[in-house]
Design an enzyme around this catalytic site. Structure first.
Site, PDB file in Angstrom:
ATOM      1  N   GLY A 157       0.931  -1.122  -0.014  1.00 40.24           N
ATOM      2  CA  GLY A 157      -0.135  -0.094  -0.114  1.00 40.24           C
ATOM      3  C   GLY A 157       0.875   1.264  -0.069  1.00 40.24           C
ATOM      4  N   LYS A 158       0.313   2.353   0.037  1.00 43.78           N
ATOM      5  CA  LYS A 158       0.791   3.663   0.016  1.00 43.78           C
ATOM      6  C   LYS A 158       0.055   4.806   0.720  1.00 43.78           C
ATOM      7  CE  LYS A 158      -1.234   4.633  -4.648  1.00 43.78           C
ATOM      8  NZ  LYS A 158      -0.851   4.915  -5.603  1.00 43.78           N
ATOM      9  N   GLY A 203       0.721   9.056   2.082  1.00 41.28           N
ATOM     10  CA  GLY A 203       1.629  10.166   2.294  1.00 41.28           C
ATOM     11  C   GLY A 203       2.766   9.924   1.092  1.00 41.28           C
ATOM     12  N   LYS A 251       9.112   0.586   4.421  1.00 39.97           N
ATOM     13  CA  LYS A 251       8.329   1.723   4.004  1.00 39.97           C
ATOM     14  C   LYS A 251       9.439   2.604   3.277  1.00 39.97           C
ATOM     15  CE  LYS A 251       6.219   5.504   6.432  1.00 39.97           C
ATOM     16  NZ  LYS A 251       5.712   6.153   7.991  1.00 39.97           N
ATOM     17  N   ASP A 272      -1.645  11.142  16.294  1.00 46.73           N
ATOM     18  CA  ASP A 272      -2.257  10.566  15.364  1.00 46.73           C
ATOM     19  C   ASP A 272      -2.727   9.277  15.412  1.00 46.73           C
ATOM     20  OD1 ASP A 272      -3.394  10.999  12.716  1.00 46.73           O
ATOM     21  OD2 ASP A 272      -1.575  10.316  11.580  1.00 46.73           O
ATOM     22  N   LYS A 280      -5.605   6.697  15.261  1.00 49.69           N
ATOM     23  CA  LYS A 280      -6.695   6.535  14.532  1.00 49.69           C
ATOM     24  C   LYS A 280      -6.704   4.936  14.172  1.00 49.69           C
ATOM     25  CE  LYS A 280      -4.523   8.086  10.420  1.00 49.69           C
ATOM     26  NZ  LYS A 280      -4.659   9.074   9.113  1.00 49.69           N
ATOM     27  N   LEU A 281      -7.950   4.515  13.679  1.00 48.42           N
ATOM     28  CA  LEU A 281      -7.986   2.985  13.324  1.00 48.42           C
ATOM     29  C   LEU A 281      -6.804   2.735  12.286  1.00 48.42           C
ATOM     30  CD1 LEU A 281     -11.940   2.551  13.150  1.00 48.42           C
ATOM     31  CD2 LEU A 281     -10.122   2.438  15.049  1.00 48.42           C
ATOM     32  N   ASP A 337       3.079   4.142  12.700  1.00 50.88           N
ATOM     33  CA  ASP A 337       3.158   5.407  11.932  1.00 50.88           C
ATOM     34  C   ASP A 337       3.493   6.923  12.888  1.00 50.88           C
ATOM     35  OD1 ASP A 337       3.023   7.456  10.281  1.00 50.88           O
ATOM     36  OD2 ASP A 337       1.282   6.962   9.097  1.00 50.88           O
TER      37      ASP A 337
END
Length: 618
Positions: A33-34, A36, A55, A149, A151-152, A167
């Site tokens: 995936g990607k 930012g 990454k 940050d 978050k799910l 992240d």
């Protein structure tokens, strides 16, 4: 930014990646995936064969000083953390074109994908995840790190279904006691009011985000979500959110404690862990991987939970509750799908949750917000939009922009055998579980552990047994299930690799085949989790459509396995072979919508297949 991205595509990430400082070589593998500036791939250490997540950031995107500084800070903070519930940091290096960060691979993706497939999840699952999130956040705060940050999408899941916080692109260190940070940062639905109002912020912003996560897991959507960013920010500043009545009182109370507008009134991590919601309800020791797509069954593990003593006093060492631990105590039921055997005493804490428990005990009925057609209308809308865009007639088709490995289906049919002229259709799912949809529209499932069976009546009421212990009334159907299993094992090749059974899988519930029909060209299989699978006979290609993820997976003639966002295909186009199959899928979905599920099989087979006395197979 667009020109920078074009520059990045000109410089291909090498197939063999070399860390010149150590001499280690990595084989670049599956695209993950990607986001930012980064692209993520599986990287295999060519010497040890260990697999990591890589990454990878193109240096062409790090031209400004603050971008380089941000990257350096992310690496510096992440490498300083070592905790079971933080994504493992295994090193970083660079070459002339790219920066490479070597991280722990989390194959089960993140809570965001679970949320998209499941919407609201059960209280025991929520406690399980929240306890691990809090453990990771405590590690950060003890080391003077604010994540900023949470978050799910940044809460990743390991093979063992354990949370890993990742992240750290927005993370910061607190340099001295009482320091208040001023940077405006975060993700809109999870951002704390003191950040928006630029009042200065600290560790409490992570607690606010945990409150948003708790709400989202239990309710199925974020607390301040609106159609526009402006309205979302306005609601956050005014602290305007609504907790539905179906949410239990302990969960409601904790949400309200965490989402305090005044950061000084929010509890710290230790206080949250000691909250009644965390200590007075059942927490599973492990969760099955099947909970990524369906609610687990807690009927045998969560039949009695006391409300007057903390969890530690009523849980065995293995995490399962001790029944009748309080002879004179009040019994409580959780808001659990599949819950059976609990009682609610008038005036007890559990009373407000009894309706949900009774509904679940009546037979795994659908959630109130779950459509009776298993998302067929939604799927038809999604596929129709792609087809209408004529995706194969573009001048510049760019499927890569649409590729989304995070949306890969969790469950699909890997083998099938049609014996519907006598008994029904047998099938094997990709996790090695077996199912039979009988001609009387009842279903029998054998889980991948080879022990637990689920019998589903025509009314959808579910019953749980073991292969070594089941009612005599199921003798014939269990015999047929064994026949189908043996036939598929002996005669059919498997379409994909399986997931090994593991501890906790006895709690699993898996999607079953809702309906199917065959045409001259293909077999169409619709699962109860909304996934629609079409296997084409002539070239053995397959497509799997998931309305919840808004995605299509295409297995082509060379058995390449790729998943795309349908909105991406609509925007960037796709090659003719996939476009043709999507057009076919739209027609088949339409056929399913106009044919009642109770007679879809017979209506279709009478016109498109011939009767047979031997099973027809994939």
């Amino acid at each position: 930014m667009t020109s920078q991205l074009k520059d990045e595509t000109r410089k291909e990430i090498p197939e063999i990646i070399v860390d010149s400082s150590t001499g280690k070589k990595y084989q670049r593998g599956k695209f993950l995936g990607k986001g930012g500036f980064a692209k993520c791939y599986e990287l295999t250490d060519m010497k040890t064969k260990e697999i990591f997540a890589g990454k990878i950031v193109a240096k062409s995107l790090l031209v400004k000083p603050h971008q380089k500084e941000k990257m350096s800070q992310e690496i510096s903070i992440h490498r300083s953390l070592r905790d079971k519930h933080v994504v493992g940091f295994h090193g970083f290096f660079e070459d002339s074109d790219f920066v490479y960060i070597i991280l722990e691979l989390c194959r089960r993706r993140s809570l965001m994908e679970l949320h998209k497939r499941r919407k609201a999840i059960t209280e025991p699952e929520t406690r399980y995840f929240l306890k691990q999130i809090l453990s990771g956040v405590k590690h950060l705060h003890d080391r003077k790190v604010i994540h900023r940050d949470l978050k799910l999408g940044n809460l990743f899941l390991s093979d063992e279904m354990e949370i890993k916080i990742g992240d750290f692109g927005l993370a910061t260190r607190v340099d001295y006691e009482g320091e208040r940070k001023r940077t405006l940062c975060g993700t809109p639905n999870y951002i704390a009011p003191e950040i928006l109002c630029k009042k200065g912020h600290s560790y409490e912003v992570d607690v606010w985000s945990v409150g948003c996560i708790l709400y989202t897991l239990l309710v199925g959507k974020p607390p301040f979500e609106t159609q526009t960013l402006k309205d979302t920010y306005m609601r956050i500043k005014k602290n305007e959110y609504h907790i539905p009545s179906r949410i239990g009182p302990l969960a409601r109370s904790l949400i309200q404690r965490l989402l305090q507008g005044d950061p000084t009134r929010r509890p710290n991590v230790d206080l949250i862990l000691a909250d009644d919601f965390m200590t007075m309800g059942y927490i599973p020791n492990r969760l099955p991987t099947s909970c990524l797509t369906m609610a687990p069954r807690f009927d045998s593990r969560c039949s009695t939970v006391a409300t007057r003593k903390p969890l530690l006093e009523i849980n065995n060492k293995d995490g399962s509750p001790v029944k009748n631990v309080l002879k004179d105590g009040v019994k409580k039921v959780d808001n659990v799908t599949g819950f059976k055997g609990g009682v609610s005493v008038p005036g007890s804490v559990g009373q407000q949750q009894s309706a949900a428990a009774q509904q679940a005990a009546a037979g795994q009925q659908q959630k109130p917000d779950e459509p009776s057609d298993c998302y067929l209308k939604e799927l038809y809308t999604q596929v129709s939009a792609v087809v209408a865009s004529k995706p194969d007639e573009r001048e510049n088709i760019n499927e890569e922009e649409s590729e989304d490995p995070a949306a890969v289906p969790m469950i699909w049919v890997s083998k099938w055998v049609d014996y519907s002229d006598k008994y029904g259709l047998g099938y094997q799912l990709c996790d090695d579980s077996i199912g039979v949809l009988f001609n009387d529209f009842t279903k029998l499932l054998l889980l991948s552990d080879g022990e637990n069976i689920h019998y589903i009546e025509r009314s959808n009421a579910e019953h749980y047994h073991q292969l070594k212990n089941y009612p005599a009334t199921l003798n014939k159907k269990v015999t047929l299930l064994r026949y189908f299993r043996n036939y598929m094992n002996e005669h059919l090749l498997k379409a994909a690799a399986s997931m090994c059974p593991r501890e906790g899988d006895e709690l699993a519930r898996i999607p079953s085949l809702r309906t199917y029909f065959r045409t001259r060209s293909a077999i169409i299989l619709h699962l109860t989790n909304g996934t629609l699978q079409i296997n084409f006979f002539e070239d053995h290609t397959k497509i799997m459509l998931c309305p919840l993820m808004g995605a299509v997976t295409y297995i082509d003639e060379k058995r390449n396995f790729r998943t795309y966002r349908m909105t991406g295909l609509e925007k960037y186009g796709c090659r003719p072979d996939l476009a043709n199959r999507l057009r076919y899928a739209r027609n088949m979905i339409q056929k399913l919508m106009v044919t009642k599920s109770s007679n879809a099989k017979s209506a279709s087979s009478s016109s498109t297949t011939t009767q047979h006395t031997q099973p027809t197979t994939a």
